[in-house]
Design a protein around this motif. Structure first.
Motif, PDB file in Angstrom:
ATOM      1  N   GLU A 111       0.802  -1.216   0.000  1.00 30.91           N
ATOM      2  CA  GLU A 111       0.000   0.000   0.000  1.00 30.91           C
ATOM      3  C   GLU A 111       0.836   1.268   0.000  1.00 30.91           C
ATOM      4  O   GLU A 111       0.356   2.327  -0.370  1.00 30.91           O
ATOM      5  N   VAL A 112       2.073   1.142   0.476  1.00 28.07           N
ATOM      6  CA  VAL A 112       2.841   2.357   0.734  1.00 28.07           C
ATOM      7  C   VAL A 112       3.724   2.767  -0.430  1.00 28.07           C
ATOM      8  O   VAL A 112       3.571   3.846  -0.983  1.00 28.07           O
ATOM      9  N   THR A 113       4.667   1.890  -0.830  1.00 32.54           N
ATOM     10  CA  THR A 113       5.631   2.338  -1.834  1.00 32.54           C
ATOM     11  C   THR A 113       5.004   2.538  -3.203  1.00 32.54           C
ATOM     12  O   THR A 113       5.563   3.224  -4.044  1.00 32.54           O
ATOM     13  N   GLN A 114       3.812   1.961  -3.410  1.00 31.48           N
ATOM     14  CA  GLN A 114       3.183   2.211  -4.704  1.00 31.48           C
ATOM     15  C   GLN A 114       2.776   3.678  -4.840  1.00 31.48           C
ATOM     16  O   GLN A 114       2.547   4.162  -5.932  1.00 31.48           O
ATOM     17  N   ARG A 115       2.672   4.373  -3.721  1.00 30.13           N
ATOM     18  CA  ARG A 115       2.277   5.783  -3.788  1.00 30.13           C
ATOM     19  C   ARG A 115       3.424   6.674  -4.241  1.00 30.13           C
ATOM     20  O   ARG A 115       3.228   7.856  -4.478  1.00 30.13           O
ATOM     21  N   PHE A 116       4.644   6.103  -4.313  1.00 28.48           N
ATOM     22  CA  PHE A 116       5.787   6.928  -4.693  1.00 28.48           C
ATOM     23  C   PHE A 116       6.135   6.757  -6.157  1.00 28.48           C
ATOM     24  O   PHE A 116       7.177   7.196  -6.604  1.00 28.48           O
ATOM     25  N   SER A 117       5.268   6.085  -6.897  1.00 31.75           N
ATOM     26  CA  SER A 117       5.476   6.029  -8.335  1.00 31.75           C
ATOM     27  C   SER A 117       4.143   6.293  -8.998  1.00 31.75           C
ATOM     28  O   SER A 117       3.114   6.204  -8.366  1.00 31.75           O
ATOM     29  N   SER A 118       4.181   6.600 -10.282  1.00 30.20           N
ATOM     30  CA  SER A 118       2.966   7.073 -10.929  1.00 30.20           C
ATOM     31  C   SER A 118       1.856   6.045 -10.909  1.00 30.20           C
ATOM     32  O   SER A 118       2.097   4.859 -10.988  1.00 30.20           O
ATOM     33  N   GLU A 119       0.653   6.563 -10.857  1.00 30.53           N
ATOM     34  CA  GLU A 119      -0.525   5.717 -10.853  1.00 30.53           C
ATOM     35  C   GLU A 119      -0.635   4.979 -12.179  1.00 30.53           C
ATOM     36  O   GLU A 119      -0.361   5.539 -13.236  1.00 30.53           O
ATOM     37  N   GLU A 120      -1.039   3.712 -12.118  1.00 28.12           N
ATOM     38  CA  GLU A 120      -1.243   2.977 -13.363  1.00 28.12           C
ATOM     39  C   GLU A 120      -2.606   3.315 -13.929  1.00 28.12           C
ATOM     40  O   GLU A 120      -3.585   3.382 -13.195  1.00 28.12           O
ATOM     41  N   LEU A 121      -2.669   3.507 -15.229  1.00 28.56           N
ATOM     42  CA  LEU A 121      -3.937   3.897 -15.822  1.00 28.56           C
ATOM     43  C   LEU A 121      -4.777   2.677 -16.150  1.00 28.56           C
ATOM     44  O   LEU A 121      -4.256   1.636 -16.524  1.00 28.56           O
ATOM     45  N   VAL A 122      -6.099   2.851 -16.025  1.00 28.77           N
ATOM     46  CA  VAL A 122      -6.988   1.756 -16.364  1.00 28.77           C
ATOM     47  C   VAL A 122      -7.021   1.569 -17.879  1.00 28.77           C
ATOM     48  O   VAL A 122      -7.100   0.468 -18.390  1.00 28.77           O
TER      49      VAL A 122
END
Lengths: 438, 189
Positions: A111-122
Motif C-alpha cells: 500500500e505504501v511504496t506504490q504511492r511513490f510512483s505514478s498511478e497505473e492507468l486503467v
C-alpha cells in the motif's frame, strides 16, 4: 539573405500570434475559448481510443485493476479479532498464520511504496510513457498515436516553452519593478495583478484546465492554507486563484532568482537551509506572519514530499502547532490527460517540466474546504489527522497513516515494537498466564 | 538479469491467474520466459514498510529464498506465493494424477511449520519455539513466562515424547483450525 528574412518573419508572426491570442487575454483574465475546443477534441479522441482498445482485447478486460480499489481482498480487522475471537487467551501454534498472512498481503500489494510512483492507468491515454500493459491493437490507433506525438512535440511543446519563458520573465521583471514602489495599497494591488497574470500565463503553458469548487471558502489573510502535495505545479494551481505567502527553503539557480524577485513584491517566508532545522525558529516566524492580518495566507504542504495523487499520507504536525485558522484544500489531477506526479528520484526538475509540457494537458479539480481550527481537547497530531481526513474524503483519495518520508528513509522500529506489544497484551491478558495444561 | 522492485511485480501479479494456471498446466514456455527476467534480493522485500514492521517479517522473507541463496527468481517467488492461493481454486483445475497443489491444506500447514522450524530438521524444538515467540512478543514478556508458554505448547502437542513437535504432531494440534480462511489471499477481479 532570404532564408534568414523568412525565419525572422516566421518567428515574428509566431510571437505576434502568441501575444494576441494568449498573453493579452491572460493579463485580463479573459479566455478566448481555444483551450476549450482543444480539450473537447482531446476528450473525444481519448474516448474513441479507449473503445478501440477494449474491443481489441476482450480477454484482458477481465484482469483490469480498478483505479482506486486494490487487487486483493483485505481483512482490516484488528489483531485480536484476526488471531482469535477474544482477548486474554493463550498462545497457540496457529497464531503464526495471522502474521504470515499479513506479511504476504503486504508483499502482493504494497500500500505504501506504490504511492511513490505514478498511478497505473486503467486505459491507455495515447502517451508512450504510460504504455505498460497495452499491445498493438490496430493501424488506426497507431496512426492516432503518431499524430499525437507530432502534435505534442512539434506544436505544443514550442508553444508551451514560449509561454513559460514569457511567464517567468514577466514575473521576475514585474515583481522587481513593483518592489521598487513604497509600501502602499497600490503596491499590493499591483503585486497581486502581476502574480495572477504570470500564473495564468504559466497555466496556459501547461494547457491547464482547473476547476475551482467552493470558492467561498478560499483562504483568507492571516490564515494557513494546507493541501495535499503531488508536484511543484500544485503551487501554480493554487496561486492562479489567489495570492499566498510561500514557505520554504531558499534555492539556488532559477528557482532562487524567482524566489528573490517574489519577496520584493510581497512578504514570503523563505528560510536558509540551516534555519529549517530549528523547529522553534520556523514556528515563531510563521506565527509572526499570520498574526499580521494584512499579510497573505501561508501555503504549506504538510506531507512534506510529493505523493502520487492516489492517497494522502501522514500530515506532519508542525504546521498544526502554529495556531490560527487552517484552510484545507484538496487537489485531484485527472491522470487521463497527463501524469502530474513528480517522482523526484526518477526525474529531475527540467526533465519533469519537459514531461509536463509534452502531455496532453493538466486537468485538475481544486476543492476549498471550510476552515478548521484546533479544538480544546485535541492535540496537534489529532488535529492534523482530522484535516487530512477531510481532504482525503473530498478529493476521493485513500487515507494512509504512513509517513511520506518512507520514500527515502526506512520505517521506524517503533511500529514493529507496537505490534509486538499488542500481541503480548493478548497473551498475557489480565496479568496471568495459564502454565498448566488444560 | 535485472533486479526489479517488488511493486513492479505487483502488476505482474494481476496476471496471477494466468501464471498459476500456466504453472499447473505446465506451460513451460511462458514460465521459462518469465523466470529469466526478474530477480529479487532480501533488500527488495525489506523495502516494503508493512512487511518491515511485521514481527515475523524476517521469517516470511526467508521463506522465499532457497537454501543458501540470496536471490529468488520469478518462478520461485510465485511458488512461495502459491501457498496462499485459496483452496477452492483447485476445483477449477482438477488434475487427479498430478502433484499435490501447493495450496492444499497439507502444504499450507507445512509452510507454517517451516516458519517455526529454523534449522529445517523437520522438528520444532523448544529453542526454536522460543526464538519465534521472542520475535512475536518483542521485549514485553520475560524469559520465564515465555519459557512456560513454550513448555506448555510442546507438552500439549508432543505425542512421541521427544520434547519436540514433528510435522504430524503439528497437523494434529491444528486439525480443528480453519486453515483455508487463515492462510488464503483472494484476488479481486
Amino acid at each position: 539573405m532570404e532564408g534568414t528574412e523568412l525565419a525572422v518573419q516566421v518567428v515574428g508572426t509566431w510571437l505576434a500570434l502568441v501575444l494576441s491570442l494568449i498573453l493579452l487575454p491572460s493579463a485580463f483574465g479573459v479566455s478566448l475559448g481555444i483551450s476549450e475546443v482543444y480539450m473537447k477534441i482531446l476528450v473525444k479522441t481519448l474516448e474513441w481510443a479507449t473503445l478501440r482498445i477494449e474491443k481489441g482485447s476482450p480477454k484482458e478486460s477481465a484482469l483490469k485493476i480498478s483505479a482506486s480499489g486494490g487487487i486483493i481482498q483485505r481483512d482490516e480487522s484488528p489483531m485480536e479479532k484476526g488471531i482469535s475471537g477474544h482477548r486474554g487467551r493463550d498462545f497457540e501454534l496457529s497464531d503464526v498464520f495471522y502474521f504470515s498472512k499479513k506479511g504476504f498481503e503486504a508483499i502482493v500489494e504494497d500500500e505504501v511504496t506504490q504511492r511513490f510512483s505514478s498511478e497505473e492507468l486503467v486505459s491507455w491515454n495515447l502517451l508512450t510513457r504510460t504504455n505498460t500493459n497495452f499491445h498493438y491493437i490496430s493501424p488506426r490507433l497507431t496512426m492516432v498515436w503518431v499524430l499525437g506525438v507530432l502534435v505534442r512535440y512539434c506544436f505544443l511543446l514550442p508553444l508551451r516553452i514560449t509561454l513559460a519563458f514569457f511567464g517567468i520573465s514577466l514575473l521576475v521583471i514585474g515583481t522587481t519593478m513593483v518592489g521598487q514602489l513604497p509600501n502602499s495599497s497600490i503596491k499590493n494591488w499591483l503585486s497581486e495583478l502581476v502574480h495572477l497574470t504570470c500564473c495564468r500565463i504559466c497555466v496556459r503553458a501547461l494547457s491547464g484546465t482547473i476547476h475551482y469548487h467552493n470558492k467561498q471558502y478560499r483562504p483568507q489573510k492571516g490564515g494557513i492554507c494546507v493541501a495535499n502535495h503531488t508536484s511543484p505545479i500544485d503551487v501554480l494551481i493554487l496561486t492562479t486563484d489567489g495570492c499566498y505567502a510561500m514557505v520554504g527553503q531558499v534555492h539556488g539557480g532559477l528557482m532562487g532568482v524567482i524566489q528573490r524577485a517574489m519577496v520584493k513584491a510581497c512578504p514570503h517566508v523563505w528560510f536558509e537551509r540551516s534555519e529549517m532545522k530549528d523547529r522553534h525558529l520556523v514556528t515563531e516566524r510563521l506565527r509572526e506572519h499570520i498574526a499580521d492580518k494584512k499579510k497573505l495566507p501561508i501555503l504549506i504542504f504538510p506531507e512534506g514530499t510529493c505523493i502520487n495523487n492516489t492517497s494522502v499520507m501522514m500530515f506532519k504536525k508542525g504546521s498544526f502547532e502554529i495556531g490560527g485558522t487552517i484552510y484545507p484544500v484538496a487537489i485531484k489531477y485527472n491522470p487521463q490527460f497527463g501524469d502530474a506526479f513528480w517522482n523526484s528520484s526518477k526525474y529531475n526538475m527540467v526533465n519533469y517540466l519537459l514531461r509536463m509540457m509534452t502531455s496532453w494537458a493538466i486537468v485538475c479539480d481544486v476543492w476549498y474546504l471550510p476552515p478548521m481550527t484546533r479544538e480544546e481537547n485535541e492535540d496537534a497530531v489529532q488535529f492534523a489527522n482530522r484535516v487530512k481526513s477531510a481532504i482525503a474524503v473530498q478529493g476521493g483519495l485513500t487515507e494512509l497513516p504512513w509517513d511520506g518520508g518512507l520514500k527515502r528513509a526506512k520505517v521506524k522500529e517503533t511500529f514493529k515494537e507496537e505490534q509486538q506489544k499488542n500481541y503480548s497484551k493478548m497473551l498475557v491478558g489480565n496479568g496471568s498466564i495459564n502454565t498448566e495444561s488444560s | 538479469m535485472r533486479k526489479c522492485s517488488v511493486y513492479s511485480l505487483n502488476s505482474l501479479l494481476t496476471f496471477n491467474q494466468y501464471v498459476l494456471n500456466a504453472y499447473y498446466g505446465q506451460d513451460m514456455a511462458l514460465l521459462k520466459a518469465l523466470e529469466e527476467l526478474h530477480r529479487l534480493s532480501r533488500e527488495d522485500f525489506q523495502r516494503i514498510p508493512e512487511l518491515a514492521i511485521n514481527p515475523l517479517g524476517d521469517r516470511i522473507i526467508n521463506a522465499f529464498f532457497p537454501e543458501g541463496e540470496d536471490q529468488v527468481n520469478f518462478r520461485g517467488f510465485m511458488r512461495t506465493l502459491a501457498h496462499f492461493r485459496p483452496i477452492e481454486d483447485n476445483e477449477k483445475s482438477k488434475d487427479v494424477n498430478g502433484p499435490e497443489p501447493l495450496n492444499s491444506r497439507s502444504n499450507k500447514l507445512h509452510f507454517a511449520f517451516r516458519l517455526y522450524d529454523l534449522d529445517k530438521d523437520d522438528k520444532i524444538s523448544r529453542d526454536e519455539l522460543l526464538q519465534v515467540l521472542r520475535m512475536m512478543v518483542g521485549v514485553n514478556i520475560s524469559d520465564e513466562q515465555l519459557g512456560s508458554i513454550a513448555d506448555r505448547t510442546i507438552q500439549e502437542a508432543d505425542q512421541d515424547g521427544d520434547s519436540a513437535i514433528s510435522f504430524t504432531e503439528f497437523v494434529k494440534v491444528l486439525e480443528k483450525v480453519d486453515v483455508e480462511q487463515k492462510m488464503s489471499i483472494r484476488f479481486l477481479h
